[in-house]
Design an enzyme around this catalytic site. Structure first.
Site, PDB file in Angstrom:
ATOM      1  CB  CYS A  83      -0.980  -0.041   1.168  1.00  0.00           C
ATOM      2  SG  CYS A  83      -2.373   1.100   0.980  1.00  0.00           S
ATOM      3  CG  HIS A  99      -3.951  -3.737   2.462  1.00  0.00           C
ATOM      4  ND1 HIS A  99      -3.088  -3.351   3.464  1.00  0.00           N
ATOM      5  CD2 HIS A  99      -4.546  -2.607   2.022  1.00  0.00           C
ATOM      6  CE1 HIS A  99      -3.160  -2.042   3.626  1.00  0.00           C
ATOM      7  NE2 HIS A  99      -4.044  -1.560   2.757  1.00  0.00           N
ATOM      8  CD  GLU A 142      -2.174  -6.773   4.818  1.00  0.00           C
ATOM      9  OE1 GLU A 142      -2.458  -5.615   5.197  1.00  0.00           O
ATOM     10  OE2 GLU A 142      -1.480  -7.010   3.814  1.00  0.00           O
TER      11      GLU A 142
END
Length: 212
Positions: A87, A192, A194
Site C-alpha cells: 500500500c 493488501h 494480508e
C-alpha cells in the site's frame, strides 16, 4: 532466514504479521519479526514495509525513527535484500508523491504517486474493495497467480511508473490502476495481500521463497 516487517506507527501490523507467519510456516520461510530497530532491519534476509494513511505522513514517520530508513536502504540498495512494499509502503518507492503537495520518495523505482482519476464519474474515490488483477508480465512473485484473481484495495492515489517494464500487474477502475510493481529485488503491491485471501497468501508465500 529472517523476514522483518518494519513498524513505524503507520498501520495495524497485526493481520500482516499473522499472514506472514502462517505462510512462513507453510513454505519453510523462516522467522517473521515485527520491529522498528535498525539492527533488526540490517540483519534481515527479507524486508516488508507496510503503510496506511497519507504519503507525506508515512514518509515523515519512517524518517523520524533514527537510523531506520538508512538501515533499510543499505540492506536493499547495497546488499540486495528482497523488499516488499505494501500500500503506502509501495508508494514510497516512487521518486515523489503528490498527496498534499510534493514529497520525496525513496526513488528506488522511478515514477510518481498521483490521485486516481476514473474515467467513469460514477466510480468513487477511494478505490475500495475487491478487484480483479490483470497480469502485465511474469515475475516469481506472481507464480500461481493469474489474470482474474481477486485482491483487496483501499487507496485514493496510485503509483505511475516511469518505465512500463516495472509494471507487473494492474486493475481496472475506470482506467488502469497500478497493482504490482517490481525492479530487481524490490517489489510492491498497492493492494493488501494480508487481506486478499488465497491470492494474497499465495503472493506472500512466493515472496518468502523468492531468491533473486
Amino acid at each position: 532466514m529472517l523476514t522483518v516487517l518494519v513498524d513505524y506507527d503507520s498501520g495495524n501490523l497485526h493481520s500482516a504479521e499473522k499472514a506472514f507467519q502462517r505462510m512462513a510456516r507453510e513454505v519453510g520461510g523462516g522467522d517473521v519479526l515485527v520491529s522498528r530497530h535498525p539492527g533488526d532491519v540490517a540483519r534481515a534476509d527479507r524486508i516488508v514495509l507496510p503503510g496506511d494513511g497519507a504519503f507525506p505522513a508515512c514518509r515523515r514517520a519512517l524518517g523520524s525513527i533514527g537510523g531506520l530508513f538508512e538501515a533499510m536502504q543499505e540492506a536493499v540498495t547495497v546488499r540486495g535484500r528482497p523488499f516488499l512494499g505494501i500500500c503506502v509502503g509501495m508508494q514510497m518507492l516512487a521518486t515523489r508523491g503528490l498527496e498534499y503537495g510534493v514529497t520525496d520518495g525513496f526513488g528506488w523505482i522511478g515514477g510518481e504517486v498521483a490521485r486516481i482519476a476514473p474515467l467513469d464519474p460514477s466510480l468513487k474515490v477511494p478505490h475500495m474493495g475487491w478487484n480483479d488483477l490483470v497480469i502485465d508480465r511474469p515475475h516469481p512473485l506472481l507464480e500461481g497467480i493469474a489474470t482474474g484473481d481477486h485482491a483487496y484495495f483501499v487507496h485514493s492515489f496510485q503509483f505511475r511508473v516511469a518505465d512500463s517494464a516495472h509494471l507487473l500487474a494492474h486493475a481496472d477502475y475506470g482506467g488502469p490502476v497500478t497493482a504490482i510493481i517490481g525492479s530487481g529485488t524490490v517489489v510492491g503491491t498497492q493492494f493488501h495481500p494480508e487481506k486478499s485471501q488465497a491470492t494474497g497468501l499465495r503472493l506472500i508465500g512466493n515472496f518468502l521463497r523468492w531468491m533473486p
